[in-house]
Design an enzyme around this catalytic site. Structure first.
Site, PDB file in Angstrom:
ATOM      1  N   TYR A 130      77.453  29.516  14.732  1.00 13.58           N
ATOM      2  CA  TYR A 130      76.280  29.516  15.609  1.00 13.58           C
ATOM      3  C   TYR A 130      75.498  30.796  15.349  1.00 13.58           C
ATOM      4  O   TYR A 130      76.078  31.874  15.241  1.00 13.58           O
ATOM      5  CB  TYR A 130      76.703  29.470  17.086  1.00 13.58           C
ATOM      6  CG  TYR A 130      75.530  29.594  18.030  1.00 13.58           C
ATOM      7  CD1 TYR A 130      74.893  28.472  18.532  1.00 13.58           C
ATOM      8  CD2 TYR A 130      75.031  30.848  18.388  1.00 13.58           C
ATOM      9  CE1 TYR A 130      73.791  28.581  19.362  1.00 13.58           C
ATOM     10  CE2 TYR A 130      73.925  30.968  19.218  1.00 13.58           C
ATOM     11  CZ  TYR A 130      73.313  29.833  19.705  1.00 13.58           C
ATOM     12  OH  TYR A 130      72.214  29.951  20.520  1.00 13.58           O
ATOM     13  N   GLU A 160      67.127  29.309  16.815  1.00 24.02           N
ATOM     14  CA  GLU A 160      68.536  28.937  16.918  1.00 24.02           C
ATOM     15  C   GLU A 160      68.930  28.064  15.736  1.00 24.02           C
ATOM     16  O   GLU A 160      68.257  27.082  15.443  1.00 24.02           O
ATOM     17  CB  GLU A 160      68.792  28.182  18.223  1.00 24.02           C
ATOM     18  CG  GLU A 160      70.259  27.882  18.465  1.00 24.02           C
ATOM     19  CD  GLU A 160      70.466  27.047  19.732  1.00 24.02           C
ATOM     20  OE1 GLU A 160      70.040  25.871  19.761  1.00 24.02           O
ATOM     21  OE2 GLU A 160      71.048  27.586  20.688  1.00 24.02           O
TER      22      GLU A 160
END
Ligand code: ADP
Ligand code: MG
Length: 390
Positions: A109, A197
């Protein structure tokens, strides 16, 4: 303002982030054609909507033939895809992205947000990618790495390197990570983003880093100087009421109640919504028509509020400083006639040219309900709601 995954990938790739090859499609036939163009024997077909959580909602699929690509795309086009982020209405699928399937060894992530406490951009990363950041924070908080960037120096190479070490990366992956992280930071800063993101950022079977998903949001107040970003806006993904208001320069936020609000000034709008609640009602929206509201602007505000089928009463509350009550009153009267209104409208005017404004309302011959104070206006709006069948 949000953009689609494929658009974010194109932007990030331009800054040096590795992404899979892919192509955009507006029809099932085009999706199959994209697969043929890309070659290979496995493709990932992905609904382009402004939301994450598409995978678990059935909006992402690995397909093994052109026929399968076309069939899966056919089932998605025109559908309202409901994810855990969209709300019950879902978001319409009108574009589909077809990309080469990657061989995933590990999912990471990587996110960039504005940390309001330090007033700086913060990098958040985890070796447990694939799930949402909130889940990572709950299920694997130890894996989270946070780093604040000093705006004067930018994201330094040593910081990016430390981030890669803390994620447990090895060998050339470290160099690839440093490059990707710094590229994202530059994209964030150079384009006035509010969020970047990549989830998941994967390590492939051959050990390379690739961004399989990408999300970017931008500061709407900076769009005036980022026309290339504003051009990526997709109104099909926005609340149609909010999009209409935006196009007309009104500040509008849709809510769930039935009392439509037309107010000037964000503070007065908030206070009015509180008053409505205090009187036992629920506002249908926040709407600030701003200063200098011409009759045309008031008309547009009416049209925006009326486009919400839940609205059963309209409350107009104007405290005119820069505004003029007579203009607003004329707008209310014109809108009432032009829209052929039958629902109750409560009008409270105060400030500049208030006497003229009230005269226009009184002499209009329309069944407008008037109020002197904010409290009275809210109470009258709540009382004017049609009684609902139980
Ligand atoms: P969302 O976050 O909206 O669910 P993603 O783009 O993250 O959508 O896709 C969901 C999952 O599908 C990813 O976590 C990844 O496991 C898989 N996936 C996405 N793109 C690819 C790809 N190109 N190759 C292989 N797997 C993929
Ligand atoms: Mg994702």
């Amino acid at each position: 303002m949000d953009i689609h995954e494929y658009q974010a990938k194109e932007i990030l790739a331009g800054f040096g982030v590795p992404v899979p090859r892919g192509g955009l499609a507006y029809s099932p036939e085009q999706a199959a054609y994209r697969a043929r163009e890309l070659g290979g024997d496995a493709w990932v077909v992905k609904a382009q909507i402004h939301s994450g959580g598409r995978g678990e909602a059935g909006g992402v699929k690995v397909c093994k033939s052109e026929k399968e690509v076309a069939e899966f795309a056919a089932g998605l086009f025109g559908k309202q895809l409901v994810t855990r982020q969209t709300g019950n209405g879902g978001k319409g699928v009108y574009r589909i992205w077809v990309e080469e399937a990657s061989d995933i060894a590990q999912e990471l992530y990587l996110g960039f947000v504005l940390d309001r406490k330090t007033e700086r951009i913060m990098v958040v990363a985890s070796s447990s990618g694939g799930m949402e950041i909130e889940e990572i924070a709950e299920e694997d908080p130890e894996s989270l790495v946070r780093m604040v960037v000093d705006p004067a120096h930018g994201l330094a190479e040593y910081q990016a390197r430390e981030l890669a070490f803390r994620l447990g990366l090895k060998g050339d992956q470290i160099n690839q990570m440093v490059k990707a992280v710094r590229a994202c930071y530059r994209a964030y800063r150079d384009l006035d983003a509010t969020m970047v993101e990549i989830n998941p950022l994967v390590i492939t079977g051959s050990g390379d880093l690739v961004a399989l998903d990408a999300k970017m949001s931008f500061d709407t107040n900076a769009l005036y100087r980022r026309p290339q970003v504003e051009a990526l806006r997709d109104p099909s993904q926005e609340d149609s009421r909010e999009a209409m208001a935006h196009d007309n320069g009104l500040s509008y936020v849709g809510l769930d109640g039935d009392i439509g609000c037309i107010i000037n000034g964000a503070g007065l709008a908030m206070a009015t919504m509180d008053m409505i609640k205090l009187s036992g009602g629920e506002p249908a929206n926040f709407l600030d028509i701003g200063g200098g509201a011409s009759p045309e602007r008031v008309m547009t505000a009416f049209r925006t509020v009326l486009s919400d089928p839940n609205v059963s009463v309209i409350l107009v509350n104007i405290f005119a400083g820069i505004n003029r009550c007579d203009w607003v009153a004329r707008g209310v009267v014109e809108a009432y006639k032009a829209e052929g209104l039958t629902l109750p409208v409560v009008v409270r005017l105060a400030g500049t040219n208030v006497d003229e404004g009230r005269r226009i309302i009184d002499e209009s011959g329309l069944p407008l309900i008037t109020a002197e104070t904010l409290a009275e206006a809210a109470e009258k709006a709540v009382a004017a709601r049609p009684k609902r069948a139980a």
